[in-house]
Write a protein that holds these residues in place. Structure first.
Motif, PDB file in Angstrom:
ATOM      1  N   ALA A 103      50.788  70.236  52.621  1.00  0.00           N
ATOM      2  CA  ALA A 103      50.287  70.326  51.488  1.00  0.00           C
ATOM      3  C   ALA A 103      49.156  69.059  51.322  1.00  0.00           C
ATOM      4  CB  ALA A 103      51.113  70.046  50.263  1.00  0.00           C
ATOM      5  N   THR A 104      48.032  69.308  50.436  1.00  0.00           N
ATOM      6  CA  THR A 104      47.199  68.367  49.972  1.00  0.00           C
ATOM      7  C   THR A 104      47.199  68.418  48.558  1.00  0.00           C
ATOM      8  OG1 THR A 104      45.766  68.407  52.091  1.00  0.00           O
ATOM      9  CG2 THR A 104      44.856  67.630  49.853  1.00  0.00           C
ATOM     10  N   VAL A 105      47.201  67.227  47.715  1.00  0.00           N
ATOM     11  CA  VAL A 105      46.975  67.350  46.505  1.00  0.00           C
ATOM     12  C   VAL A 105      45.810  66.595  46.148  1.00  0.00           C
ATOM     13  CG1 VAL A 105      47.637  66.588  44.140  1.00  0.00           C
ATOM     14  CG2 VAL A 105      49.460  67.406  45.889  1.00  0.00           C
ATOM     15  N   VAL A 106      44.760  67.112  45.843  1.00  0.00           N
ATOM     16  CA  VAL A 106      43.388  66.637  45.280  1.00  0.00           C
ATOM     17  C   VAL A 106      43.296  66.313  43.643  1.00  0.00           C
ATOM     18  CG1 VAL A 106      40.881  66.847  45.242  1.00  0.00           C
ATOM     19  CG2 VAL A 106      42.301  67.944  47.137  1.00  0.00           C
ATOM     20  N   VAL A 107      43.281  65.079  43.533  1.00  0.00           N
ATOM     21  CA  VAL A 107      43.317  64.419  41.993  1.00  0.00           C
ATOM     22  C   VAL A 107      42.070  64.412  41.429  1.00  0.00           C
ATOM     23  CG1 VAL A 107      44.339  62.704  40.491  1.00  0.00           C
ATOM     24  CG2 VAL A 107      45.662  63.295  42.627  1.00  0.00           C
ATOM     25  N   VAL A 108      41.642  65.285  40.616  1.00  0.00           N
ATOM     26  CA  VAL A 108      40.207  65.336  40.227  1.00  0.00           C
ATOM     27  C   VAL A 108      40.320  64.763  38.691  1.00  0.00           C
ATOM     28  CG1 VAL A 108      38.482  67.051  39.688  1.00  0.00           C
ATOM     29  CG2 VAL A 108      40.042  67.188  41.593  1.00  0.00           C
ATOM     30  N   ARG A 109      39.106  64.033  38.534  1.00  0.00           N
ATOM     31  CA  ARG A 109      38.995  63.435  37.545  1.00  0.00           C
ATOM     32  C   ARG A 109      38.196  64.346  36.247  1.00  0.00           C
ATOM     33  NH1 ARG A 109      39.472  58.121  34.999  1.00  0.00           N
ATOM     34  NH2 ARG A 109      37.988  57.908  33.334  1.00  0.00           N
ATOM     35  N   GLU A 110      38.507  64.981  35.467  1.00  0.00           N
ATOM     36  CA  GLU A 110      37.996  65.723  34.235  1.00  0.00           C
ATOM     37  C   GLU A 110      38.062  64.917  32.852  1.00  0.00           C
ATOM     38  OE1 GLU A 110      39.730  69.546  33.807  1.00  0.00           O
ATOM     39  OE2 GLU A 110      39.406  69.900  36.045  1.00  0.00           O
ATOM     40  N   GLY A 111      36.807  64.271  32.672  1.00  0.00           N
ATOM     41  CA  GLY A 111      36.647  63.481  31.405  1.00  0.00           C
ATOM     42  C   GLY A 111      37.415  62.163  32.013  1.00  0.00           C
ATOM     43  N   ASP A 134      49.294  65.034  52.389  1.00  0.00           N
ATOM     44  CA  ASP A 134      48.658  64.145  52.001  1.00  0.00           C
ATOM     45  C   ASP A 134      47.871  64.361  50.701  1.00  0.00           C
ATOM     46  OD1 ASP A 134      46.173  66.015  52.331  1.00  0.00           O
ATOM     47  OD2 ASP A 134      45.596  64.845  54.310  1.00  0.00           O
ATOM     48  N   TRP A 135      47.199  63.163  50.114  1.00  0.00           N
ATOM     49  CA  TRP A 135      46.562  63.331  48.838  1.00  0.00           C
ATOM     50  C   TRP A 135      45.371  62.495  48.751  1.00  0.00           C
ATOM     51  CZ3 TRP A 135      45.668  59.155  45.721  1.00  0.00           C
ATOM     52  CH2 TRP A 135      46.479  57.855  46.036  1.00  0.00           C
ATOM     53  N   HIS A 136      44.462  62.841  48.030  1.00  0.00           N
ATOM     54  CA  HIS A 136      43.254  62.071  47.677  1.00  0.00           C
ATOM     55  C   HIS A 136      42.520  62.375  46.240  1.00  0.00           C
ATOM     56  CE1 HIS A 136      41.310  65.471  49.414  1.00  0.00           C
ATOM     57  NE2 HIS A 136      39.910  65.093  48.639  1.00  0.00           N
ATOM     58  N   VAL A 137      41.808  61.552  45.953  1.00  0.00           N
ATOM     59  CA  VAL A 137      41.150  61.447  44.546  1.00  0.00           C
ATOM     60  C   VAL A 137      39.536  61.903  44.693  1.00  0.00           C
ATOM     61  CG1 VAL A 137      40.479  60.002  42.684  1.00  0.00           C
ATOM     62  CG2 VAL A 137      42.662  59.615  43.774  1.00  0.00           C
ATOM     63  N   HIS A 138      39.150  62.773  43.747  1.00  0.00           N
ATOM     64  CA  HIS A 138      37.826  63.074  43.388  1.00  0.00           C
ATOM     65  C   HIS A 138      37.683  62.424  42.106  1.00  0.00           C
ATOM     66  CE1 HIS A 138      37.270  66.998  46.184  1.00  0.00           C
ATOM     67  NE2 HIS A 138      37.699  65.880  47.011  1.00  0.00           N
ATOM     68  N   PRO A 139      36.873  61.320  42.051  1.00  0.00           N
ATOM     69  CA  PRO A 139      36.561  60.628  40.815  1.00  0.00           C
ATOM     70  C   PRO A 139      35.456  61.454  39.859  1.00  0.00           C
ATOM     71  CG  PRO A 139      35.701  59.302  42.676  1.00  0.00           C
ATOM     72  CD  PRO A 139      36.326  60.403  43.201  1.00  0.00           C
ATOM     73  N   GLN A 140      34.729  62.148  40.597  1.00  0.00           N
ATOM     74  CA  GLN A 140      33.942  63.031  39.739  1.00  0.00           C
ATOM     75  C   GLN A 140      34.621  64.298  39.488  1.00  0.00           C
ATOM     76  OE1 GLN A 140      32.248  61.464  42.515  1.00  0.00           O
ATOM     77  NE2 GLN A 140      31.632  59.874  41.209  1.00  0.00           N
ATOM     78  N   ASN A 141      34.281  65.220  38.819  1.00  0.00           N
ATOM     79  CA  ASN A 141      34.837  66.366  38.558  1.00  0.00           C
ATOM     80  C   ASN A 141      34.456  67.477  39.351  1.00  0.00           C
ATOM     81  OD1 ASN A 141      35.969  68.679  37.246  1.00  0.00           O
ATOM     82  ND2 ASN A 141      35.090  68.362  35.203  1.00  0.00           N
TER      83      ASN A 141
END
Length: 159
Positions: A122-130, A92-99
């Protein structure tokens, strides 16, 4: 589990990464997530697709992947793959909109998922950096989880 049997990388195709970023941008500033489609080769997992499974209760810091909704989405996506295709659910995957990097909740969640499958997940965490999205990988087998590199096709460095 020895170091030699642990997942060493999650390879993500450019198309799958583009989809993940589009899902993340579309949901921003809220979290979203879904399922990863791909296959395993040795110590590497190859992600060739991603499907979004929205959580109506998602917030800026929380997302829950609902099992029935995820299964329904997986069943829907599988219709487009030819019979005998090696492509299937790999995690699975999910987003972290904060860094914010993957949390202990993320590690516990992937470990619980790992106990339901005979093969690694697996997990892919998609993190917002800037203004950029950065992938972070976690892999599990049984009740153990560990971080691993995520390599996006065409990028120079694994993360």
């Amino acid at each position: 589990m020895t170091a030699s049997t642990r997942q060493t990388a999650i390879d993500v195709t450019r198309r799958a990464w583009t989809d993940l970023v589009e899902f993340a941008d579309s949901a921003f500033p809220f979290e979203t997530g879904g399922i990863l489609l791909g296959y395993r080769t040795g110590a590497t997992m190859r992600v060739v697709g991603a499907a979004e499974v929205r959580d109506p209760g998602a917030t800026k810091s929380a997302y829950t992947l609902r099992r029935r909704a995820a299964q329904a989405r997986l069943d829907d996506v599988r219709r487009y793959f030819p019979e005998g295709s090696p492509v299937g659910f790999v995690g699975d995957w999910h987003v972290h909109p904060q860094n914010v990097p993957p949390s202990s909740v993320d590690r516990q969640s992937i470990a619980r998922l790992g106990r339901h499958y005979r093969r690694r997940v697996a997990t892919v965490v998609v993190v917002r950096e800037g203004k950029t999205w950065i992938p972070h990988g976690l892999v599990a087998s049984r009740l153990r989880s560990w971080p691993c590199a995520v390599r996006v096709e065409g990028d120079r460095a694994a993360r």
